[in-house]
Design a protein around this motif. Structure first.
Motif, mmCIF file in Angstrom:
data_model
loop_
_atom_site.group_PDB
_atom_site.id
_atom_site.type_symbol
_atom_site.label_atom_id
_atom_site.label_comp_id
_atom_site.label_asym_id
_atom_site.label_seq_id
_atom_site.Cartn_x
_atom_site.Cartn_y
_atom_site.Cartn_z
ATOM 1 N N GLN A 1 0.819 -1.210 -0.002
ATOM 2 C CA GLN A 1 -0.031 0.063 -0.156
ATOM 3 C C GLN A 1 0.826 1.160 -0.214
ATOM 4 O O GLN A 1 0.559 2.101 -0.546
ATOM 5 C CB GLN A 1 -0.945 -0.148 1.167
ATOM 6 C CG GLN A 1 -2.120 -0.893 1.344
ATOM 7 C CD GLN A 1 -1.574 -2.456 1.531
ATOM 8 O OE1 GLN A 1 -0.539 -2.729 1.526
ATOM 9 N NE2 GLN A 1 -2.709 -3.240 1.373
ATOM 10 N N VAL B 1 3.976 1.652 -1.183
ATOM 11 C CA VAL B 1 4.656 1.910 -2.472
ATOM 12 C C VAL B 1 3.590 2.348 -3.448
ATOM 13 O O VAL B 1 3.745 3.349 -4.225
ATOM 14 C CB VAL B 1 5.172 0.499 -2.841
ATOM 15 C CG1 VAL B 1 5.472 0.532 -4.085
ATOM 16 C CG2 VAL B 1 6.578 0.138 -2.045
ATOM 17 N N LEU C 1 2.847 6.193 -2.678
ATOM 18 C CA LEU C 1 3.984 6.873 -3.132
ATOM 19 C C LEU C 1 4.089 7.280 -4.420
ATOM 20 O O LEU C 1 4.299 8.247 -5.028
ATOM 21 C CB LEU C 1 5.053 6.433 -2.489
ATOM 22 C CG LEU C 1 5.406 6.782 -0.926
ATOM 23 C CD1 LEU C 1 6.531 6.074 -0.313
ATOM 24 C CD2 LEU C 1 5.666 8.083 -0.687
ATOM 25 N N THR C 2 4.058 5.956 -5.100
ATOM 26 C CA THR C 2 4.624 5.967 -6.692
ATOM 27 C C THR C 2 3.213 6.936 -7.282
ATOM 28 O O THR C 2 3.431 7.786 -8.155
ATOM 29 C CB THR C 2 4.688 4.839 -7.255
ATOM 30 O OG1 THR C 2 3.512 3.974 -6.937
ATOM 31 C CG2 THR C 2 5.923 4.278 -6.554
ATOM 32 N N ALA D 1 3.408 10.360 -6.568
ATOM 33 C CA ALA D 1 4.666 11.247 -6.995
ATOM 34 C C ALA D 1 4.676 11.338 -8.399
ATOM 35 O O ALA D 1 5.045 12.434 -8.863
ATOM 36 C CB ALA D 1 5.795 10.476 -6.304
ATOM 37 N N LEU D 2 4.264 9.994 -9.198
ATOM 38 C CA LEU D 2 4.260 10.204 -10.403
ATOM 39 C C LEU D 2 3.237 11.193 -11.185
ATOM 40 O O LEU D 2 3.474 11.843 -12.178
ATOM 41 C CB LEU D 2 4.123 8.965 -11.058
ATOM 42 C CG LEU D 2 5.070 8.044 -10.878
ATOM 43 C CD1 LEU D 2 4.885 6.516 -11.350
ATOM 44 C CD2 LEU D 2 6.509 8.555 -11.471
#
Lengths: 313, 426, 285
Positions: free
Chosen positions: C273, C275, C278-279, C282-283
């Motif tokens: 969760q 990861v 965050l990705t 962030a992306l």
């Protein structure tokens, strides 16, 4: 890339062309947005204005602010060698992060991102420092960096190695910033690695296979295909790295308080010291405003630039 | 599945800690609460205060004393934050001087002059010590400890290199440092990361070189901190630094590091105040400290200085009363300022007594030396960073750290202090 | 910038044999694990052992320091406070952010972009900048020395990133679903509650995971808003503990270890969760 908002306009109630419907829709929108709006106004926006207000005073924090001095705080700020050093250190950290941390993270991502056995294991390890608090990280490294070879692990190991001398890592004005940078790298490299791994996974296999068929070697693959396709991820990683570097606080404060002799001073430690140690709250507010302006300016410029780059690409 | 474990895990922690805290919770809902902040983190000292508080609470069941113990630097930081809101603690640590004056000016302290005048409470204190906690004719707190800064030394290490008598002059000090270094012993322990330990050196040099006159004039703005005495103090300090007498990493070390070195016999000398022995004990591996290897000598005389060898730099500790403190606070303050309490404090090396009759409790021979030294001083100077307004005191500490780090010349250091004084002292 | 990147990358990505890759990975893993392992060693030694033989595994392990920390009531208070704050903050963020993200992801209205920029202001804004006036605001509300003050501020600063993440996820839910729902007479709230949220559960979990980590590790807000020892959270307590017992390195190590364990356990359980959150944030952010 895709446009920001969907083309399709969604009405939340069955479409009828009268104003009550419009009103109801607006009401619903407002209600949904209200909680967040209140939070953000009270705790984000209002404090900025308060800071701006106090920055115009010479205020010791005891009692009300009455000594109006206009822009004097800002003048003093710009002339202060230590503040300039703080800004310089901030920039150094940013630059080092971009030149060292990010490429290393990218390298790790390239290795781990592929179908290498045990990659989940390595991924888990590299990302672990991110979940540990800055406090724990700082105290941990304080112990490691202890200059006494009988207490600090780093110097203990160096002591064994014949031609290396134990150093005062956090007490030497020329070593302290690199030492802190090592800790920052330790903490955040996993995070950036993760970003790149995810980005890599989003590159469609077909493109790579097509390129292989066309006969590119792996070096060309990386430079001409992988990286350009990772542009979005790189952009984000750089942005987060810079913003993060500009606002690092707990790590530096706990390890060195910005010392020795301000050698590791960064903007947030400078701010904290003037606000909460020296009692100079008007001046501290001015520092906060300047920090805010720097962050905002950077953000706006960066987003403009990258949007343009995307547009042109 | 994982999520389920996660949820149960968090619930588990919550329940466990809730249960634990419930078990150790204290009796709630007492009518009067006294918030007491002190900085005695050392076990022995901390327990002493707690015992006194417990005793008082036993005798006065309607009073609840909530103690917050903070380490020195954290205390200063926390106090600032709390001062702003006006929610001052009821009873808290104070060194008097400029900081306290600022607090009094801002109306954050309770005027206890009347309480002192009653029943002769005032007379129980040594006058000079009590005066430190007075401002503009009013009293805001009482002292518990008054001493001076001097050189604590390890007699065994000195004997090892053949130093029979502690140095009496600056040159002798530098000589002794050489001898110690030659034998591979760290001559001086210093926690300059905290800045104030190193400031003692500069301040004492100024005291020896410039005497009372130089400082009093500079602080009252009749003179200036650019007076040659202060510049020469910096030069002498650089001489000391050039002799390389400190431990590796001293520039980033804390006072606790300093105390640990001394406590474990890893350094020969330490310029520190009267609380040193207790800290040496606390920070040593065997909790014994230096024991009877402890020696003490006054800061050496600088040849040709205008000061007198008996002049002392020092200060004490005391407690001041917050403006919103309940009446019972002063009563409690009286309680912990009793002769018995002082004797107990002296016995654990917490305080050098300031209450008449409590000197008997002082049994440690070196502490007696300290007390004697303070009594002998014709000119007694409160540490600069407490005497001067906080902002200037802070600048003094910063300037001296610059001298130690070699990033500042003696002239620059003196000028920096002068600039701040000009700005802050009106 | 990309040129520099590619230069470095060349070193890693030549036709490298597998063994070279593993060597690099292992070296990197050692670098990451080394401090943590050393702290574990340190925690399991006595103070004296720590000072004399610091870098050898503790055999036999001494549990004395760990017992000392566990027997300090203050440790449990800190743990409890951290958990309370963390749960409340996470709940607050998830609810508030999903409400806002819903609007921004599926409804078009005038001034939308401007408002969205306002809502994401928090992304450009280190909390150190605002902490002083925030303290004054909290004081005005009478919430100093009150965990609620900490919770409110933490929620506020976690909102921007959460809204961004959720908005991206929400936009992926097909609009046909919404049309169908409104035809069937489902109200906005109904759609939101019964259809959208369940579909978006992974994203909610991601936001929750992120908030948990941020809240748990937060130092600055509790540092400034809380004085009473009994209300300290774990990071604050760790800092105080180090300041107080700093010289007993093995005791400090024990404390570090114990305060890191909850975070590490959470990490092991919720890595996915975290990861994804965050990705995603962030992306697209």
């Amino acid at each position: 890339m895709s446009k920001k908002t969907s083309d399709k306009v969604v009405r939340i109630l069955p479409q009828t062309n009268n104003s009550t419907w419009q009103l109801q829709e607006n009401m619903t929108i407002m209600l949904f947005l209200l909680p967040a709006f209140i939070f953000l106004s009270i705790f984000l926006v209002y404090p900025i204005f308060r800071s701006a207000y106090f920055s115009l005073f010479n205020w010791k924090g005891l009692g009300p602010a009455v000594d109006y001095i206009g822009l004097e705080n800002f003048r003093r700020l710009i002339a202060d060698q230590i503040f300039l050093k703080a800004v310089r250190n901030g920039i150094l950290i940013v630059v080092f992060s971009l030149l060292i941390q990010l490429p290393l993270a990218m390298g790790l991502a390239l290795i781990v991102g592929r179908n290498i056995p045990g990659r989940a294991f390595f991924r888990a390890i590299f990302f672990m420092p991110y979940v540990l608090s800055e406090v724990i990280t700082a105290v941990m490294w304080l112990i490691l960096y202890n200059p006494n070879p009988s207490r600090g692990f780093l110097n203990a190991i160096i002591n064994i190695i014949p031609f290396l001398e134990p150093q005062a890592w956090l007490a030497d004005t020329s070593l302290v910033l690199p030492a802190i940078f090592v800790v920052l790298t330790w903490k955040y490299i996993g995070f950036h690695m993760l970003l790149y791994i995810t980005g890599l996974q989003n590159i469609p296999r077909e493109i790579e296979e097509a390129a292989l068929i066309d006969g590119v070697n792996s070096h060309q693959m990386v430079t001409h295909i992988t990286i350009p396709l990772l542009a979005g991820t790189i952009k984000t990683s750089v942005y987060l790295s810079i913003i993060g570097s500009l606002q690092v606080y707990a790590l530096v404060w706990i390890m060195t308080r910005g010392g020795p002799v301000n050698a590791s001073e960064v903007m947030s430690t400078y701010l904290y010291r003037y606000s909460f140690v020296r009692f100079e709250l008007g001046y501290g507010s001015a520092v906060a405003i300047v920090m805010l302006l720097i962050s905002l300016t950077f953000s706006i410029i960066y987003l403009r630039l990258t949007r343009k780059a995307e547009y042109l690409a | 599945m994982k999520k389920l474990i996660l949820v149960w895990f968090m619930v588990g922690i919550l329940l466990a800690s809730g249960a634990f805290t419930a078990l150790s919770a204290e009796v709630q809902a007492d009518p009067v609460t006294i918030n007491w902040w002190h900085i005695q983190t050392e076990t022995e000292h901390r327990n002493l205060w707690q015992n006194l508080a417990d005793q008082y609470m036993a005798e006065n069941p309607n009073v609840k004393i909530e103690i917050t113990v903070l380490e020195n630097e954290n205390f200063k930081a926390k106090l600032t934050t709390v001062m702003q809101s006006g929610e001052v603690p009821d009873l808290f640590q104070s060194w008097g001087g400029g900081t306290m004056n600022d607090q009094a000016e801002a109306g954050l302290l309770k005027d206890i002059t009347a309480y002192l005048d009653k029943d002769g409470w005032r007379e129980t204190f040594s006058e000079g010590a009590l005066g430190v906690y007075a401002y503009d004719g009013k009293n805001y707190g009482v002292p518990r400890d008054m001493g001076m800064v001097g050189f604590w030394y390890n007699k065994e290490l000195f004997a090892q290199v053949g130093i029979d008598n502690p140095p009496a002059t600056w040159t002798e000090l530098l000589d002794d440092i050489e001898k110690l270094k030659a034998a591979g012993i760290t001559p001086i322990a210093l926690g300059e990361g905290d800045k104030w330990p190193g400031a003692f050196y500069w301040e004492y040099l100024a005291v020896r070189i410039g005497g009372e006159d130089a400082f009093v004039k500079a602080a009252s703005r009749e003179g200036s901190f650019t007076n040659p005495a202060f510049v020469e103090a910096g030069e002498k300090l650089l001489e000391l630094v050039a002799a390389d007498p400190f431990q590796l990493g001293f520039l980033g070390a804390t006072w606790a590091d300093e105390a640990t070195l001394m406590g474990n016999g890893e350094a020969a000398m330490d310029l520190m105040g009267q609380w040193a022995p207790g800290s040496f004990r606390e920070n040593s591996i065997d909790s014994q400290g230096l024991g009877d290897k402890t020696g003490w000598f006054k800061f050496p005389m600088v040849e040709g200085g205008a000061g007198h060898p008996n002049d002392a730099l020092g200060g004490g500790n005391g407690f001041v009363v917050g403006k919103n403190a309940p009446e019972e606070t002063v009563d409690f303050l009286k309680f912990i300022s009793s002769v018995e309490s002082q004797i107990a404090q002296a016995e654990v090396g917490l305080s050098v007594p300031v209450i008449k009759g409590a000197e008997a409790g002082l049994t440690d021979p070196t502490l007696i030396l300290v007390q004697q030294g303070a009594a002998d001083a014709g000119y007694f100077q409160l540490y600069y960073d407490q005497y001067l307004p906080p902002a200037t005191g802070s600048v003094v500490n910063d300037a001296v750290q610059g001298l130690f780090a070699g990033t500042m010349t003696p002239e620059e250091a003196a000028q920096m202090v002068e600039d701040s004084a000009a700005r802050e002292i009106k | 910038m990309s040129v520099n990147d590619s230069k470095r990358r060349k070193r890693f990505k030549k036709n490298s044999p597998l063994i070279l890759k593993y060597i690099i990975l292992i070296v990197a893993a050692i670098f990451i694990l080394f401090p943590i392992v050393m702290i574990i060693f340190g925690a399991l030694k006595t103070r004296g052992e720590f000072m004399t033989i610091p870098y050898i595994p503790p055999i036999p392990p001494r549990w004395g320091n760990i017992k000392t920390v566990l027997s300090m009531p203050i440790f449990w208070y800190m743990l409890r406070n951290s958990v309370l704050v963390m749960i409340a903050t996470t709940a607050g963020v998830v609810i508030t952010a999903s409400l806002s993200a819903f609007v921004f992801s599926r409804i078009k209205f005038r001034g939308q972009n401007l408002l969205f920029n306002f809502f994401t202001l928090g992304l450009m804004f280190p909390i150190t900048v605002a902490i002083l006036p925030i303290y004054l605001v909290i004081r005005q509300l009478g919430l100093t020395n009150n965990l609620i003050g900490v919770i409110l501020v933490q929620i506020a600063f976690q909102l921007s990133i959460s809204i961004v993440i959720l908005r991206n996820f929400f936009m992926a839910v097909p609009f046909e679903l919404q049309d169908a729902a409104s035809i069937d007479g489902c109200s906005t709230l109904g759609f939101f509650w019964c259809i959208l949220l369940p579909l978006a559960r992974p994203s909610l979990a991601a936001v929750a995971a992120l908030t948990v980590v941020t809240s748990w590790n937060d130092l600055l807000v509790p540092l400034v808003l809380i004085d009473k020892e009994k209300l300290w959270t774990l990071p604050l307590g760790t800092m105080q503990f180090q300041g107080q017992y700093g010289m007993d390195l093995s005791l400090v190590a024990a404390f570090l270890l114990l305060s890191a364990i909850p975070a590490l356990i959470f990490y092991l359980l919720a890595e996915r969760q975290l990861v994804s959150g965050l990705t995603a944030g962030a992306l697209k952010g």
